[in-house]
Design a protein around this motif. Structure first.
Motif, PDB file in Angstrom:
ATOM      1  N   TRP A 150     -97.461  77.680   7.870  1.00 62.31           N
ATOM      2  CA  TRP A 150     -95.944  78.042   8.670  1.00 62.31           C
ATOM      3  C   TRP A 150     -96.345  78.698   9.834  1.00 62.31           C
ATOM      4  N   LEU A 151     -95.477  78.187  10.821  1.00 64.12           N
ATOM      5  CA  LEU A 151     -95.574  78.596  12.149  1.00 64.12           C
ATOM      6  C   LEU A 151     -94.309  79.067  12.757  1.00 64.12           C
ATOM      7  N   ASP A 152     -94.236  80.362  13.224  1.00 66.35           N
ATOM      8  CA  ASP A 152     -93.265  80.761  14.013  1.00 66.35           C
ATOM      9  C   ASP A 152     -93.483  80.364  15.567  1.00 66.35           C
ATOM     10  N   THR A 153     -92.559  79.127  15.836  1.00 66.27           N
ATOM     11  CA  THR A 153     -92.806  78.524  16.865  1.00 66.27           C
ATOM     12  C   THR A 153     -91.777  78.969  17.999  1.00 66.27           C
ATOM     13  N   SER A 154     -91.158  80.077  17.927  1.00 67.65           N
ATOM     14  CA  SER A 154     -90.203  80.513  18.861  1.00 67.65           C
ATOM     15  C   SER A 154     -90.554  80.801  20.212  1.00 67.65           C
ATOM     16  N   ARG A 155     -91.780  81.162  20.700  1.00 72.55           N
ATOM     17  CA  ARG A 155     -92.289  81.316  21.718  1.00 72.55           C
ATOM     18  C   ARG A 155     -93.173  80.204  22.183  1.00 72.55           C
ATOM     19  N   GLN A 156     -93.562  79.244  21.561  1.00 77.11           N
ATOM     20  CA  GLN A 156     -94.421  78.185  21.836  1.00 77.11           C
ATOM     21  C   GLN A 156     -93.718  76.948  22.527  1.00 77.11           C
ATOM     22  N   THR A 157     -94.394  76.340  23.446  1.00 79.43           N
ATOM     23  CA  THR A 157     -94.068  75.155  23.952  1.00 79.43           C
ATOM     24  C   THR A 157     -94.497  74.088  22.772  1.00 79.43           C
ATOM     25  N   PRO A 158     -93.931  72.799  22.916  1.00 82.35           N
ATOM     26  CA  PRO A 158     -94.478  71.791  21.852  1.00 82.35           C
ATOM     27  C   PRO A 158     -95.869  71.652  22.002  1.00 82.35           C
ATOM     28  N   GLU A 159     -96.584  71.441  23.234  1.00 80.16           N
ATOM     29  CA  GLU A 159     -98.065  71.396  23.390  1.00 80.16           C
ATOM     30  C   GLU A 159     -98.846  72.585  22.648  1.00 80.16           C
ATOM     31  N   GLU A 160     -98.199  73.918  22.702  1.00 76.74           N
ATOM     32  CA  GLU A 160     -98.925  74.973  22.247  1.00 76.74           C
ATOM     33  C   GLU A 160     -98.838  74.768  20.614  1.00 76.74           C
ATOM     34  N   THR A 161     -97.820  74.403  19.887  1.00 72.87           N
ATOM     35  CA  THR A 161     -97.712  74.009  18.741  1.00 72.87           C
ATOM     36  C   THR A 161     -98.484  73.321  18.161  1.00 72.87           C
ATOM     37  N   VAL A 162     -98.735  72.103  19.128  1.00 69.01           N
ATOM     38  CA  VAL A 162     -99.679  71.021  18.527  1.00 69.01           C
ATOM     39  C   VAL A 162    -101.089  71.534  18.661  1.00 69.01           C
ATOM     40  N   THR A 163    -101.413  72.288  19.616  1.00 68.94           N
ATOM     41  CA  THR A 163    -102.769  72.457  19.785  1.00 68.94           C
ATOM     42  C   THR A 163    -103.068  73.359  18.502  1.00 68.94           C
ATOM     43  N   GLU A 164    -101.944  74.330  18.283  1.00 72.91           N
ATOM     44  CA  GLU A 164    -102.363  75.564  17.195  1.00 72.91           C
ATOM     45  C   GLU A 164    -102.516  74.835  15.725  1.00 72.91           C
ATOM     46  N   ILE A 165    -101.656  73.375  15.471  1.00 69.37           N
ATOM     47  CA  ILE A 165    -101.848  72.719  14.268  1.00 69.37           C
ATOM     48  C   ILE A 165    -103.021  72.230  14.158  1.00 69.37           C
ATOM     49  N   ILE A 166    -103.529  71.669  15.219  1.00 67.29           N
ATOM     50  CA  ILE A 166    -104.773  71.007  15.248  1.00 67.29           C
ATOM     51  C   ILE A 166    -106.056  72.067  15.066  1.00 67.29           C
ATOM     52  N   SER A 167    -105.863  73.270  15.709  1.00 66.59           N
ATOM     53  CA  SER A 167    -107.019  74.182  15.600  1.00 66.59           C
ATOM     54  C   SER A 167    -106.694  75.002  14.209  1.00 66.59           C
ATOM     55  N   ARG A 168    -105.621  74.927  13.535  1.00 67.99           N
ATOM     56  CA  ARG A 168    -105.521  75.539  12.301  1.00 67.99           C
ATOM     57  C   ARG A 168    -105.320  74.437  11.128  1.00 67.99           C
ATOM     58  N   ALA A 169    -105.647  73.288  11.313  1.00 66.39           N
ATOM     59  CA  ALA A 169    -105.504  72.191  10.425  1.00 66.39           C
ATOM     60  C   ALA A 169    -105.988  72.493   8.773  1.00 66.39           C
ATOM     61  N   GLN A 170    -107.114  73.119   8.936  1.00 63.95           N
ATOM     62  CA  GLN A 170    -107.702  73.638   7.499  1.00 63.95           C
ATOM     63  C   GLN A 170    -106.713  74.273   6.701  1.00 63.95           C
ATOM     64  N   GLU A 171    -105.914  75.196   7.383  1.00 63.76           N
ATOM     65  CA  GLU A 171    -104.836  76.198   6.740  1.00 63.76           C
ATOM     66  C   GLU A 171    -103.660  75.451   6.239  1.00 63.76           C
ATOM     67  N   ALA A 172    -103.378  74.093   6.953  1.00 62.99           N
ATOM     68  CA  ALA A 172    -102.471  73.245   6.460  1.00 62.99           C
ATOM     69  C   ALA A 172    -102.674  72.287   5.488  1.00 62.99           C
ATOM     70  N   GLU A 173    -104.103  71.977   5.242  1.00 62.48           N
ATOM     71  CA  GLU A 173    -104.537  71.114   4.220  1.00 62.48           C
ATOM     72  C   GLU A 173    -104.108  71.435   2.718  1.00 62.48           C
ATOM     73  N   ILE A 174    -103.600  70.281   2.010  1.00 62.85           N
ATOM     74  CA  ILE A 174    -103.392  70.328   0.522  1.00 62.85           C
ATOM     75  C   ILE A 174    -104.459  69.285  -0.194  1.00 62.85           C
ATOM     76  N   HIS A 175    -105.266  69.826  -0.682  1.00 67.66           N
ATOM     77  CA  HIS A 175    -106.208  69.127  -1.513  1.00 67.66           C
ATOM     78  C   HIS A 175    -105.738  68.391  -2.900  1.00 67.66           C
ATOM     79  N   GLU A 176    -104.962  68.996  -3.571  1.00 65.75           N
ATOM     80  CA  GLU A 176    -104.606  68.601  -4.924  1.00 65.75           C
ATOM     81  C   GLU A 176    -102.870  68.536  -4.792  1.00 65.75           C
ATOM     82  N   ASN A 177    -102.607  67.941  -5.826  1.00 65.83           N
ATOM     83  CA  ASN A 177    -100.960  67.972  -5.829  1.00 65.83           C
ATOM     84  C   ASN A 177    -100.540  69.427  -6.017  1.00 65.83           C
TER      85      ASN A 177
END
Length: 179
Positions: A150-177
């Protein structure tokens, strides 16, 4: 990132912009726009309204199934699929189960309502008719399971949000259903 990425949030949260920017950063990717499947219905479409009519919910879930299948097919063909749609409440868990591909990354864009109002005023399309920003934001924050990143993107540009998604991908990952 390799797999399927599901990006959700309320209207004007930045889903389309962020999904497209993420797809452009990845070497082999596809942007699956859930709303495109709604627009394919020529006659008989039932739009989502706050009364949550049975037919509208049925068509919404059809749209989710089609998007999940498209994402899986793109992945099977060697693409990272980035799916974006408004997926709130328990539908987030259901949608995540519909996607067979693993890894699955779930990203929830959750800018504050004041920022959403500003974004809504500045964009050419409108995402709000009978719905209000406050009502959808309450559903997001109060009824949607805390699945993925979950990201509060209120103060981010889209590019900053993408960078955060990529750098924090492990936190976004769902392994099982999800349960």
């Amino acid at each position: 990132m390799n797999g399927v990425v599901l990006i959700t949030g309320i209207s004007a949260a930045g889903k389309s912009t962020v999904a497209q920017a993420l797809a452009e950063r990845l070497p082999r990717s596809a942007h699956v726009r859930g709303d495109a499947f709604r627009r394919m219905v020529v006659n008989g479409g039932a739009g989502m309204t706050p009364d949550l009519a049975e037919e509208a919910v049925r068509q919404l879930h059809l749209r989710y199934r089609i998007a999940a299948n498209a994402a899986d097919l793109y992945f099977e063909a060697g693409f990272t699929a980035i799916v974006q749609d408004v997926v709130l409440g328990e539908d987030l868990t259901k949608f995540a189960k519909m996607i067979r591909t693993r890894p699955l990354y779930v990203v929830v864009l959750a800018p504050d309502p004041v920022e959403v109002e500003r974004r809504e005023r500045e964009r050419p399309k409108t995402g709000y008719g009978e719905w209000t920003i406050g009502r959808l934001d309450a559903a997001l924050r109060g009824e949607t399971p805390r699945l993925g990143l979950w990201l509060d993107t209120s103060r981010q540009t889209p590019e900053e949000t993408v960078t955060e998604i990529i750098s924090r991908a492990q936190e976004a990952e769902i392994h099982e259903n999800p349960a």
